[in-house]
Design an enzyme around this catalytic site. Sequence first.
Site, PDB file in Angstrom:
ATOM      1  N   GLY A   1       0.791  -1.239   0.000  1.00 49.56           N
ATOM      2  CA  GLY A   1       0.000   0.000   0.000  1.00 49.56           C
ATOM      3  C   GLY A   1       0.817   1.280   0.000  1.00 49.56           C
TER       4      GLY A   1
ATOM      5  N   THR B   1       9.178 -12.417  -3.634  1.00 46.24           N
ATOM      6  CA  THR B   1       8.009 -11.615  -3.247  1.00 46.24           C
ATOM      7  C   THR B   1       6.761 -12.055  -4.009  1.00 46.24           C
ATOM      8  OG1 THR B   1       9.207  -9.659  -2.517  1.00 46.24           O
ATOM      9  CG2 THR B   1       6.994  -9.302  -3.365  1.00 46.24           C
TER      10      THR B   1
ATOM     11  N   THR C   1      -2.039  -9.214 -13.442  1.00 53.52           N
ATOM     12  CA  THR C   1      -1.747  -8.229 -14.495  1.00 53.52           C
ATOM     13  C   THR C   1      -2.103  -8.777 -15.871  1.00 53.52           C
ATOM     14  OG1 THR C   1       0.116  -7.205 -15.691  1.00 53.52           O
ATOM     15  CG2 THR C   1       0.654  -9.074 -14.319  1.00 53.52           C
ATOM     16  N   ASP C   2      -2.375  -7.874 -16.803  1.00 55.29           N
ATOM     17  CA  ASP C   2      -2.643  -8.318 -18.183  1.00 55.29           C
ATOM     18  C   ASP C   2      -1.409  -8.963 -18.808  1.00 55.29           C
ATOM     19  OD1 ASP C   2      -1.098  -6.011 -18.607  1.00 55.29           O
ATOM     20  OD2 ASP C   2      -2.483  -5.102 -20.055  1.00 55.29           O
ATOM     21  N   GLU C   3      -0.235  -8.717 -18.200  1.00 55.81           N
ATOM     22  CA  GLU C   3       0.992  -9.247 -18.801  1.00 55.81           C
ATOM     23  C   GLU C   3       1.071 -10.763 -18.713  1.00 55.81           C
ATOM     24  OE1 GLU C   3       4.472  -6.921 -18.137  1.00 55.81           O
ATOM     25  OE2 GLU C   3       3.317  -5.104 -17.794  1.00 55.81           O
TER      26      GLU C   3
ATOM     27  N   TYR D   1       9.109 -11.035 -14.765  1.00 59.11           N
ATOM     28  CA  TYR D   1       8.045 -10.372 -14.001  1.00 59.11           C
ATOM     29  C   TYR D   1       6.700 -11.029 -14.280  1.00 59.11           C
ATOM     30  CZ  TYR D   1       4.232  -7.057 -13.169  1.00 59.11           C
ATOM     31  OH  TYR D   1       3.039  -6.500 -12.789  1.00 59.11           O
TER      32      TYR D   1
ATOM     33  N   LYS E   1       4.230 -13.259 -11.819  1.00 63.68           N
ATOM     34  CA  LYS E   1       2.835 -12.854 -11.552  1.00 63.68           C
ATOM     35  C   LYS E   1       1.872 -13.969 -11.985  1.00 63.68           C
ATOM     36  CE  LYS E   1       1.435  -9.453 -10.188  1.00 63.68           C
ATOM     37  NZ  LYS E   1       1.168  -8.973  -8.800  1.00 63.68           N
TER      38      LYS E   1
ATOM     39  N   LYS F   1       8.863   3.713 -14.608  1.00 63.53           N
ATOM     40  CA  LYS F   1       7.871   3.262 -15.581  1.00 63.53           C
ATOM     41  C   LYS F   1       7.756   4.323 -16.670  1.00 63.53           C
ATOM     42  CE  LYS F   1       6.959  -0.413 -13.101  1.00 63.53           C
ATOM     43  NZ  LYS F   1       6.551  -0.249 -11.769  1.00 63.53           N
TER      44      LYS F   1
ATOM     45  N   TYR G   1      12.165   2.323 -26.543  1.00 58.19           N
ATOM     46  CA  TYR G   1      12.694   1.012 -26.909  1.00 58.19           C
ATOM     47  C   TYR G   1      12.262   0.605 -28.326  1.00 58.19           C
ATOM     48  CZ  TYR G   1      13.483   0.243 -21.856  1.00 58.19           C
ATOM     49  OH  TYR G   1      13.887   0.334 -20.549  1.00 58.19           O
TER      50      TYR G   1
ATOM     51  N   PRO H   1      14.777  -6.924 -24.214  1.00 64.57           N
ATOM     52  CA  PRO H   1      14.693  -8.315 -24.699  1.00 64.57           C
ATOM     53  C   PRO H   1      13.305  -8.900 -24.409  1.00 64.57           C
ATOM     54  CG  PRO H   1      16.518  -8.027 -23.116  1.00 64.57           C
ATOM     55  CD  PRO H   1      15.755  -6.747 -23.133  1.00 64.57           C
TER      56      PRO H   1
HETATM   57  P1  NAD Z   1       4.931  -0.485  -7.164  1.00 64.80           P
HETATM   58  O1  NAD Z   1       6.242  -1.092  -7.559  1.00 64.80           O
HETATM   59  O2  NAD Z   1       4.733   0.973  -7.304  1.00 64.80           O
HETATM   60  O3  NAD Z   1       4.620  -0.852  -5.642  1.00 64.80           O
HETATM   61  C1  NAD Z   1       4.855  -2.110  -5.091  1.00 64.80           C
HETATM   62  C2  NAD Z   1       4.781  -1.975  -3.573  1.00 64.80           C
HETATM   63  O4  NAD Z   1       4.968  -3.272  -2.989  1.00 64.80           O
HETATM   64  C3  NAD Z   1       5.854  -1.057  -2.988  1.00 64.80           C
HETATM   65  O5  NAD Z   1       5.291  -0.211  -2.023  1.00 64.80           O
HETATM   66  C4  NAD Z   1       6.828  -2.028  -2.336  1.00 64.80           C
HETATM   67  O6  NAD Z   1       7.511  -1.473  -1.214  1.00 64.80           O
HETATM   68  C5  NAD Z   1       5.892  -3.137  -1.916  1.00 64.80           C
HETATM   69  N1  NAD Z   1       6.578  -4.421  -1.742  1.00 64.80           N
HETATM   70  C6  NAD Z   1       7.463  -5.000  -2.602  1.00 64.80           C
HETATM   71  N2  NAD Z   1       7.893  -6.171  -2.079  1.00 64.80           N
HETATM   72  C7  NAD Z   1       7.249  -6.342  -0.895  1.00 64.80           C
HETATM   73  C8  NAD Z   1       7.252  -7.354   0.078  1.00 64.80           C
HETATM   74  N3  NAD Z   1       8.028  -8.443  -0.051  1.00 64.80           N
HETATM   75  N4  NAD Z   1       6.475  -7.214   1.166  1.00 64.80           N
HETATM   76  C9  NAD Z   1       5.700  -6.108   1.326  1.00 64.80           C
HETATM   77  N5  NAD Z   1       5.667  -5.100   0.434  1.00 64.80           N
HETATM   78  C10 NAD Z   1       6.422  -5.224  -0.674  1.00 64.80           C
HETATM   79  O7  NAD Z   1       3.858  -1.305  -7.985  1.00 64.80           O
HETATM   80  P2  NAD Z   1       2.421  -0.884  -8.551  1.00 64.80           P
HETATM   81  O8  NAD Z   1       2.595  -0.377  -9.922  1.00 64.80           O
HETATM   82  O9  NAD Z   1       1.706  -0.085  -7.547  1.00 64.80           O
HETATM   83  O10 NAD Z   1       1.753  -2.333  -8.679  1.00 64.80           O
HETATM   84  C11 NAD Z   1       0.960  -2.861  -7.615  1.00 64.80           C
HETATM   85  C12 NAD Z   1       0.412  -4.204  -8.047  1.00 64.80           C
HETATM   86  O11 NAD Z   1      -0.355  -4.070  -9.238  1.00 64.80           O
HETATM   87  C13 NAD Z   1       1.495  -5.242  -8.366  1.00 64.80           C
HETATM   88  O12 NAD Z   1       1.065  -6.497  -7.866  1.00 64.80           O
HETATM   89  C14 NAD Z   1       1.555  -5.245  -9.877  1.00 64.80           C
HETATM   90  O13 NAD Z   1       2.000  -6.492 -10.366  1.00 64.80           O
HETATM   91  C15 NAD Z   1       0.119  -4.976 -10.216  1.00 64.80           C
HETATM   92  N6  NAD Z   1      -0.122  -4.333 -11.521  1.00 64.80           N
HETATM   93  C16 NAD Z   1       0.512  -3.172 -11.827  1.00 64.80           C
HETATM   94  C17 NAD Z   1       0.231  -2.529 -13.043  1.00 64.80           C
HETATM   95  C18 NAD Z   1       0.880  -1.225 -13.407  1.00 64.80           C
HETATM   96  O14 NAD Z   1       0.669  -0.719 -14.510  1.00 64.80           O
HETATM   97  N7  NAD Z   1       1.650  -0.591 -12.539  1.00 64.80           N
HETATM   98  C19 NAD Z   1      -0.697  -3.101 -13.933  1.00 64.80           C
HETATM   99  C20 NAD Z   1      -1.332  -4.296 -13.576  1.00 64.80           C
HETATM  100  C21 NAD Z   1      -1.049  -4.893 -12.366  1.00 64.80           C
HETATM  101  P1  TYD Z   2       6.612   0.017 -18.643  1.00 62.43           P
HETATM  102  O1  TYD Z   2       6.132   1.304 -18.083  1.00 62.43           O
HETATM  103  O2  TYD Z   2       7.913  -0.540 -18.167  1.00 62.43           O
HETATM  104  O3  TYD Z   2       5.431  -1.025 -18.434  1.00 62.43           O
HETATM  105  P2  TYD Z   2       5.277  -2.537 -18.989  1.00 62.43           P
HETATM  106  O4  TYD Z   2       6.561  -3.019 -19.495  1.00 62.43           O
HETATM  107  O5  TYD Z   2       4.879  -3.242 -17.734  1.00 62.43           O
HETATM  108  O6  TYD Z   2       4.195  -2.472 -20.016  1.00 62.43           O
HETATM  109  O7  TYD Z   2       6.699   0.145 -20.219  1.00 62.43           O
HETATM  110  C1  TYD Z   2       5.582   0.506 -20.996  1.00 62.43           C
HETATM  111  C2  TYD Z   2       6.000   0.475 -22.449  1.00 62.43           C
HETATM  112  O8  TYD Z   2       6.995   1.484 -22.660  1.00 62.43           O
HETATM  113  C3  TYD Z   2       6.640  -0.848 -22.846  1.00 62.43           C
HETATM  114  O9  TYD Z   2       6.253  -1.164 -24.186  1.00 62.43           O
HETATM  115  C4  TYD Z   2       8.120  -0.558 -22.794  1.00 62.43           C
HETATM  116  C5  TYD Z   2       8.207   0.911 -23.171  1.00 62.43           C
HETATM  117  N1  TYD Z   2       9.329   1.650 -22.543  1.00 62.43           N
HETATM  118  C6  TYD Z   2      10.217   2.368 -23.340  1.00 62.43           C
HETATM  119  O10 TYD Z   2      10.083   2.428 -24.574  1.00 62.43           O
HETATM  120  N2  TYD Z   2      11.247   3.022 -22.738  1.00 62.43           N
HETATM  121  C7  TYD Z   2      11.442   2.977 -21.391  1.00 62.43           C
HETATM  122  O11 TYD Z   2      12.421   3.584 -20.895  1.00 62.43           O
HETATM  123  C8  TYD Z   2      10.514   2.247 -20.581  1.00 62.43           C
HETATM  124  C9  TYD Z   2      10.667   2.175 -19.092  1.00 62.43           C
HETATM  125  C10 TYD Z   2       9.478   1.585 -21.214  1.00 62.43           C
END
Ligand code: NAD
Ligand code: TYD
Length: 344
Positions: free
Chosen positions: A9, A99, A125-127, A149, A153, A188, A206, A273
């Site tokens: 959180g 984790t 995640t959609d990934e 990753y 997941k 990101k 990229y 990659p």
């Molecule tokens: P984030 O990296 O910003 O945050 C992750 C949080 O988890 C951080 O606060 C970190 O300290 C905590 N954490 C990591 N390891 C831990 C552990 N072992 N114990 C307790 N806390 C721990 O990530 P986010 O973008 O907020 O993503 C949150 C969730 O949503 C993840 O499960 C991710 O896979 C999922 N998700 C993210 C996206 C996206 O676009 N960001 C999309 C779909 C799903």
């Molecule tokens: P990212 O934010 O890492 O999310 P995800 O890989 O989980 O989708 O990347 C989003 C898109 O942007 C992905 O196609 C990779 C691209 N990208 C770049 O082109 N340059 C960058 O420096 C990063 C971090 C991502």
Amino acid sequence: MVNVLVTGGAGFIGSNFVRYALETHPDWHVTTLDKLTYAGRLENLAGILDDPRHRFVRGDIADRDVAAPLVTESEIVLNFAAETHVDRSILDAGAFITTDVYGTFVLLEAARQAPHLKRFVQISTDEVYGSVAEGASRETDELRPRNPYSASKAGADRLAYSYWATYRVPVIITRASNNYGPYQFPEKVIPLFITNAIDGLPLPLYGDGLNVRDWLHVRDHGRALDLLIDRAESGEVYNIGGGNEIRNIDLTRRILQLLGRSETLIRPVPDRPGHDRRYCLDTTRLRSLGWTPAADFADGLAETVAWYENRGDWWRPIKQQDAAFREYYDVQYGRRLAESHKSA
Ligand code: NAD
Ligand code: TYD
């Protein structure tokens, strides 16, 4: 009071969810369990750390002694905690296994014994679907994760399902598309490109820049989770997609336009990659429960750009003073940017 445990959180989506939950559920008492890795920041919880309906616990979801008692006292658990960055998983996958997979196992084991548990939301995640050339992924589609990753997941996603199928733990699994909004860590693509552009630094795009992502506002993600806590069926998977498909190059151009910066900042660099070409979700199942995304992408992106413009106090210390971030940036981008200079 309803006891709600939010792991992770202090991260991007988790902190937005905790804030949303406290605003919309006066009867919820929320416990945030977070390890505070590089991505977890107490600043993300500014203004709610002292809320009497919120408690922060620093700890690791993989540490049973800390995590299990918190699960045991909860009616609702949302497991956001994860290592989340694909590029970091390519550099070093270990923490993703401990984790994302093992940590989820520890929580699920505790959930088996939790007497009041009504909902365990595994944030997937959609990934996990892998790259989809055309059409949209449905919840019943095969999972074909292609990087450490998304594979970790996918492991957690199916492990959570197994605890429903085997032990009747009231699990649901949500698979959201790429989120954007305030408090996203500047590794990101959206926050990295916004903050680099603000400072006139190159935007490392990229490959050919034609990869497609579907963007979901973090608040719409929170609204969907809130609805699903109430209305979902245990054992089911729910896609959560924003319906905003855009190619990375077009997203990059929009960010530059919003900031009034030149496209000469775009720097094509060697590809990630195994870079998944496209993600796209079919959200029929979630929409049939009454959810639609509220955010318009153009407005949401403009607001997000404005947030980063105003919140240098939040991201500058990370990007400019945090030695670990500088080191990551050098490893990830140093050679790529140098090579792109040579080929230009
Ligand atoms: P984030 O990296 O910003 O945050 C992750 C949080 O988890 C951080 O606060 C970190 O300290 C905590 N954490 C990591 N390891 C831990 C552990 N072992 N114990 C307790 N806390 C721990 O990530 P986010 O973008 O907020 O993503 C949150 C969730 O949503 C993840 O499960 C991710 O896979 C999922 N998700 C993210 C996206 C996206 O676009 N960001 C999309 C779909 C799903
Ligand atoms: P990212 O934010 O890492 O999310 P995800 O890989 O989980 O989708 O990347 C989003 C898109 O942007 C992905 O196609 C990779 C691209 N990208 C770049 O082109 N340059 C960058 O420096 C990063 C971090 C991502």
